[in-house]
Design an enzyme around this catalytic site. Structure first.
Site, short mmCIF file in Angstrom:
data_model
loop_
_atom_site.label_atom_id
_atom_site.label_comp_id
_atom_site.label_asym_id
_atom_site.label_seq_id
_atom_site.Cartn_x
_atom_site.Cartn_y
_atom_site.Cartn_z
N THR A 231 38.74 38.99 45.71
CA THR A 231 39.51 37.78 45.43
C THR A 231 40.97 38.07 45.76
O THR A 231 41.67 38.78 45.03
CB THR A 231 39.34 37.31 43.96
OG1 THR A 231 40.19 36.20 43.72
CG2 THR A 231 39.63 38.42 42.96
N HIS A 283 30.01 47.22 33.03
CA HIS A 283 29.86 48.53 32.38
C HIS A 283 28.40 48.85 32.07
O HIS A 283 28.06 49.99 31.73
CB HIS A 283 30.69 48.57 31.10
CG HIS A 283 31.22 49.93 30.76
ND1 HIS A 283 30.60 51.09 31.16
CD2 HIS A 283 32.31 50.31 30.05
CE1 HIS A 283 31.29 52.13 30.72
NE2 HIS A 283 32.34 51.69 30.04
#
Length: 309
Positions: A231, A283
């Protein structure tokens, strides 16, 4: 005849200004039924409104602004200066996808800085060749090239998590998504097989996808099958971001504002072209130490850009 002569004196006894009489006519209020609270029993505007039908009270407020065709308000209420637009299309689909990602991904952010001085010098050197090929060479193709090299070394960043099967799915292909801001909303087309393209080819791909998105002509296939997203908000500004992972991918990279900053090199102070890189990752699939190693590798490639040729 006796009825008419009796009614005439009643109308003559009405104490109200022409403005109040006009308001009563608009609201459908019979002034003969109104008890005036003004001086000398004069009928005031508030007296008329108190007897007005509920659906007419707000509609006939004096000096009301004409209805704005862009403003959608509930029936029976007046516009309060708010503009309402339908929450549909790409904007709604993006919102649903981002909300799903926030509910699903155990997202963690990691940031570092990168010295882009050598890369900018190489880009300047390649500008003539890029012009011959009819492409504009920004730093984004260098970033994509460095990214695909880094993903080869850290395959878990180019993966997805199949929760139903209980499997981490590592992709051996590299479809790099580029987030493009368009009038209809944020769209993320991806470059298929980005690892097999050279810098000039990547520059052409980026330009072509962005043009199609802004013209609202992007193909559905270009929006599917992405493995990692960039992005590029730094071209607008900003030093740090915490982008939302483009689920089911497991990581997203935000290159930030490129600017000259004082840095220490070998005990000396120098002005260098610096850029922050912000990585967000899932994670559940990636550990923090792996994220740090991945960023170190990415930065090494960017700071030694001739390895990307």
């Amino acid at each position: 005849k006796s009825f008419k002569s009796a009614a005439a004196p009643a109308r003559a006894c009405v104490k109200a200004t022409p403005g109040v009489k006009g308001l009563a006519a608009r609201l459908g209020v019979d002034l003969s039924r109104v008890k005036g609270t003004g001086p000398g029993g004069r009928i005031a505007e508030g007296d008329v409104r108190a007897l007005a039908p509920a659906t007419s009270k707000t509609a006939a407020k004096p000096h009301a602004a004409p209805a704005d065709p862009l403003v959608s308000t509930p029936a029976g209420t007046a516009s309060s200066g708010e503009e309402r637009t339908p929450f549909v299309g790409i904007r709604r689909r993006t919102a649903e996808k981002m909300a799903q990602s926030k509910r699903t991904v155990a997202d963690v952010a990691h940031a570092d800085e990168c010295d882009m001085t050598a890369l900018l010098a190489l880009r300047e050197e390649l500008k003539t060749e890029a012009a011959k090929r009819g492409v504009k060479l920004t730093f984004l193709p260098f970033l994509i090239k460095a990214l695909t090299k880094s993903l080869r070394e850290f395959p878990n960043f180019n993966a997805s998590l199949d929760e139903a099967a209980g499997e981490i799915v590592v992709k051996r292909y590299y479809n790099i998504g580029i987030a493009v801001a368009a009038p209809q909303g944020l769209v993320v087309p991806n470059i298929k097989g980005a690892d097999g393209r050279d810098l000039f080819g990547l520059a052409a791909d980026v330009a072509a996808l962005a043009e199609k998105v802004r013209a609202n002509k992007i193909e559905v296939a270009a929006l599917q099958g992405g493995t990692f997203t960039i992005t590029n908000i730094g071209s607008i500004g900003g030093l740090y971001a915490d982008p939302i992972v483009n689920h089911p991918e497991v990581a997203i990279l935000a290159p930030m504002k490129l600017q000259k900053r004082p840095v220490v090199r070998d005990g000396g102070l120098f002005i260098r072209d610096m850029m922050n890189l912000c990585l967000c990752f899932d994670h559940r699939v990636i550990d923090g130490a792996d994220a740090a190693h991945f960023m170190n590798t990415l930065i090494r490639h960017l700071e030694n850009p001739r390895t990307l040729l």
